[in-house]
Design an enzyme around this catalytic site. Structure first.
Site, PDB file in Angstrom:
ATOM      1  N   GLY A  46       0.788  -1.235   0.000  1.00 37.56           N
ATOM      2  CA  GLY A  46       0.000   0.000   0.000  1.00 37.56           C
ATOM      3  C   GLY A  46       0.809   1.269   0.000  1.00 37.56           C
ATOM      4  O   GLY A  46       0.637   2.115   0.873  1.00 37.56           O
ATOM      5  N   GLY A  47       1.694   1.432  -0.942  1.00 38.32           N
ATOM      6  CA  GLY A  47       2.456   2.667  -1.041  1.00 38.32           C
ATOM      7  C   GLY A  47       3.809   2.621  -0.370  1.00 38.32           C
ATOM      8  O   GLY A  47       4.540   3.608  -0.372  1.00 38.32           O
ATOM      9  N   THR A  51       6.038  -7.113  -1.016  1.00 36.40           N
ATOM     10  CA  THR A  51       6.654  -8.285  -0.409  1.00 36.40           C
ATOM     11  C   THR A  51       6.687  -9.380  -1.463  1.00 36.40           C
ATOM     12  O   THR A  51       5.683  -9.660  -2.126  1.00 36.40           O
ATOM     13  CB  THR A  51       5.848  -8.747   0.816  1.00 36.40           C
ATOM     14  OG1 THR A  51       5.857  -7.703   1.802  1.00 36.40           O
ATOM     15  CG2 THR A  51       6.465  -9.993   1.431  1.00 36.40           C
ATOM     16  N   LYS A  67      11.054  -8.272   1.742  1.00 35.07           N
ATOM     17  CA  LYS A  67      10.256  -7.051   1.872  1.00 35.07           C
ATOM     18  C   LYS A  67      11.026  -5.902   1.239  1.00 35.07           C
ATOM     19  O   LYS A  67      12.215  -5.721   1.493  1.00 35.07           O
ATOM     20  CB  LYS A  67       9.961  -6.745   3.342  1.00 35.07           C
ATOM     21  CG  LYS A  67       8.893  -7.622   3.955  1.00 35.07           C
ATOM     22  CD  LYS A  67       8.489  -7.095   5.323  1.00 35.07           C
ATOM     23  CE  LYS A  67       7.293  -7.843   5.868  1.00 35.07           C
ATOM     24  NZ  LYS A  67       6.812  -7.250   7.143  1.00 35.07           N
ATOM     25  N   ASP A 165      -0.071  -6.137  16.196  1.00 32.76           N
ATOM     26  CA  ASP A 165      -1.021  -6.485  15.140  1.00 32.76           C
ATOM     27  C   ASP A 165      -1.265  -7.994  15.095  1.00 32.76           C
ATOM     28  O   ASP A 165      -1.178  -8.622  14.040  1.00 32.76           O
ATOM     29  CB  ASP A 165      -0.524  -5.989  13.777  1.00 32.76           C
ATOM     30  CG  ASP A 165      -1.653  -5.908  12.748  1.00 32.76           C
ATOM     31  OD1 ASP A 165      -2.834  -5.856  13.161  1.00 32.76           O
ATOM     32  OD2 ASP A 165      -1.353  -5.914  11.548  1.00 32.76           O
TER      33      ASP A 165
END
Length: 679
Positions: A46-47, A51, A67, A165
């Site tokens: 997302g910007g 990956t 990554k 997360d």
């Protein structure tokens, strides 16, 4: 195919041999850092970059994850922060990747203006995909997940890292062994939150993240535990916490039970309740607290557990082994793998399960008559006559001097330096550590009712522990030297302990009063055992003698001689007629306990006999020796049945399960091994 590394390329795959991307015309990189061949895109960040799945040509094309940091924003603060957090992630993985359930950092570098982080590829399926396939988890499976992941959280929290997360997508069940791995310690997640904090957003994933993360951008170990609770809720109910959060905010956590498809055990409800407490102060503060509660609730309500929640875990981890020992271990593996191929009996599974022998991995076992049998699988057995090596796990202690099995055959207890560790017999998973002694713990034992653990130490004390709660109850003092041996009467009322002060003390476990001090040995007392009718106590000593005592009066009945070195271990048959003694003189002697006459001597060990233990039916004798082996004997005939090899150093302690189908051994090689009877 070769993959384009332009993070904006809509179709990055190209045929081999191309120099430029056929979609975006960017130069194609054949090998990143002359080592990594990029195969395909795994995800778009997302910007922030992408990956990729790649191959490491330096490791026989072993797969890895790369990554890429290629942020689109150009603000100096944001760009600087992006690079800083990306580097921090690499540093975290370098530190945390020593744990076998966390990806290992393989490389971190800059190339063609992009930063790259290369980590171990976890081949498996995340729990969200698993949930979609199985449509819900049982309470038993949720407990298994907690017991598998909580030690990982304890590990990272002890090192000052908050994951922030945790959710089903970031937990992968690895194919090779079924263990749960925690992924995505990711800078992009933290980075996205950090960059956007100025715009009023938060850290983590809504629904799974605790209120302090969403509201204040703060995170603590307790925040990760909330996320783990929300993950358990999702897996139990099949309902996304994000959906409930969107509709009800945090109100759903107070009424989460209404979404259950069927009732679950009260003890698990209580644990999830506390994990999901909205107020961070009311929540569990550490993974250790959750593990203690799970253990306490599991052991304190056996009736409920037997009916609803017995712990049968899927394949899980051996204990953590630092990767700094990997080169030494892997060098040993190479030679052992050749042996495997030649013998055609064993197979190579995974390096961290190889502890100076090939240890099988826990898998989905065949259905058998007991829970433990179902857990220790036949599919990976190492045939050794009627026993095979089912699992090996390492203890932090330099030497495992004593092991005991709880009467319900669910828990192993062992010494570990000056502490005591409780392990799941099903998985080898560490459950809890008990601390209180000021010096090395030499011996552990469990009362017949399974409620009390007893430990003896170099500090000269004996401690009683509530096994269910993991709490110290009482300390017995009185010896002037180390306590090396313990015995508990069959009815659980009397404790006997032998010391290096040459004495034996008898204690009333009901009143905690000393009953007798037995004097007679002229050197250290290293072995004691009660007769089944508990009228007689037998002791073995460094003075090379065995003494038989009247428990009621404390008087010596007779002395048995015949060994030429320390008597290290004693066992008595269930009928009370036969005494077995093991000695550093490398022999085992069989005695008529009534007359004191020697019946026979068993020879075969090439090192001192450190432990003798009888199977519950009294027919099979197991002996552990300094020669690194365990021998099984037919007690009636005195015939050596077979030898179990696998320890890398002397075998110090043995224990049979109540049904006799499992033998646990501990040794000077720092390992605990679980052996199982094959059908």
């Amino acid at each position: 195919m070769i993959c384009c590394l332009n993070p904006d390329c809509p179709h990055p795959l190209n045929p081999d041999g191309k120099e430029f991307c056929q979609t975006c015309n960017s130069p194609l990189v054949q090998l990143l850092r002359k080592r990594f061949r990029v195969i395909r895109v795994l995800s778009d960040e997302g910007g922030f970059g992408r990956t990729y799945l790649a191959e490491d040509i330096d490791k026989l094309n072993e797969r890895c994850v790369i990554k890429q940091l290629a942020p689109k924003f150009q603000e100096s603060w944001a760009l600087s922060k992006a690079m800083d957090l990306f580097q921090r992630e690499a540093q975290r993985l370098q530190q945390l990747g020593e744990h076998p359930q966390i990806p290992t950092l393989l490389a971190y570098f800059e190339e063609n203006t992009y930063l790259y982080l290369v980590q171990q590829f976890i081949d498996g399926q995340n729990l969200l995909k698993e949930l979609q396939q199985k449509r819900g988890y049982s309470a038993k499976e949720i407990r298994e997940i907690l017991l598998d992941l909580l030690p990982v959280l304890r590990f990272i929290h002890e090192r000052g890292v908050i994951h922030r997360d945790i959710k089903p997508q970031n937990i992968i069940r690895r194919k090779i062994d079924g263990r749960l791995c925690l992924i995505d310690f990711g800078s992009s997640k933290q980075l996205t939150a950090k960059v956007h904090i100025q715009m009023g957003t938060s850290i983590g994933s809504h629904g799974y993240s605790a209120i302090e993360q969403i509201r204040d951008g703060k995170a603590y170990p307790a925040s990760d535990l909330f996320s783990l609770g929300a993950t358990c809720f999702h897996l139990l109910t099949g309902i996304s916490p994000f959906k409930l959060w969107t509709e009800h905010g945090y109100a759903w956590v107070q009424d989460w039970q209404q979404y259950l498809k069927s009732p679950i055990a009260t003890e698990l409800v209580e644990v999830i309740d506390k994990l999901l407490a909205k107020d961070v102060q009311q929540r569990y503060q550490s993974a250790e607290q959750v593990l203690k509660d799970l253990m306490r609730k599991q052991l304190s309500d056996r009736k409920t557990e037997t009916a609803n929640s017995s712990v049968i875990l899927p394949p899980t981890q051996p204990p953590f082994i630092p990767r700094k020992y990997a080169l030494l271990r892997n060098s040993f593996l190479v030679g052992s793998l050749v042996m495997v191929i030649v013998l055609g009996e064993f197979f190579y599974r995974q390096s961290h399960n190889f502890n100076f022998s090939i240890s099988s991995r826990f898998g989905q076992g065949d259905d058998t008559s007991t829970n433990n049998e179902a857990i220790l699988p036949r599919s990976s057995k190492l045939p050794l006559g009627n026993f095979y090596l089912a699992h090996t796990f390492k203890s932090p202690s330099k030497s495992v001097l004593s092991v005991a099995i709880s009467p319900d055959d669910k828990t192993i207890v062992s010494n570990s330096g000056d502490s005591i560790k409780l392990w799941s017999l099903a998985t080898g998973q560490e459950i809890i550590t008990l601390k209180g002694h000021s010096d090395r713990v030499n011996v552990v034992s469990i009362t017949p009712d399974g409620q009390t653990l007893v430990s003896g130490s170099e500090d000269g004390t004996i401690k009683l522990w509530n096994l269910a709660r993991g709490q110290e109850i009482r300390t017995f003092a009185g010896h002037r030297n180390s306590v090396h041996t313990l015995a508990i009467s069959p009815d659980g009322s009397i404790l006997a302990n032998g010391s290096d002060d040459n004495t034996i003390k008898l204690w009333d476990l009901t009143t905690t009063q000393e009953i007798h001090t037995l004097n007679g040995h002229t050197s250290w007392v290293r072995a004691i055992a009660f007769s089944p009718d508990q009228k007689t106590l037998v002791s073995g000593s460094r003075d090379q003698t065995i003494k038989v005592w009247d428990v009621t009066t404390g008087r010596e009945i007779r002395t048995l001689t015949g060994h030429t070195q320390t008597v290290t271990s004693i066992a008595i048959t269930p009928d009370g007629k036969t005494l077995i003694s093991g000695s550093d003189d490398k022999t085992i002697k069989i005695w008529d306990l009534t007359t004191g006459k020697q019946i026979r001597t068993l020879t075969g060990h090439s090192g001192g006999v450190r432990s003798v233990v009888l199977s519950p039916d009294g027919q099979t004798l197991a002996s552990g020796s300094g020669d690194k082996t365990i021998k099984l004997w037919n007690l009636k005939t005195g015939e050596a049945i077979r030898t179990l090899a696998g320890h890398g150093d002397g075998v110090q302690s043995l224990a049979f399960s109540q049904n006799g189908n499992i033998l646990v051994s501990g040794g000077f090689d720092n390992t605990i091994k679980i052996w199982r009877v094959s059908s």
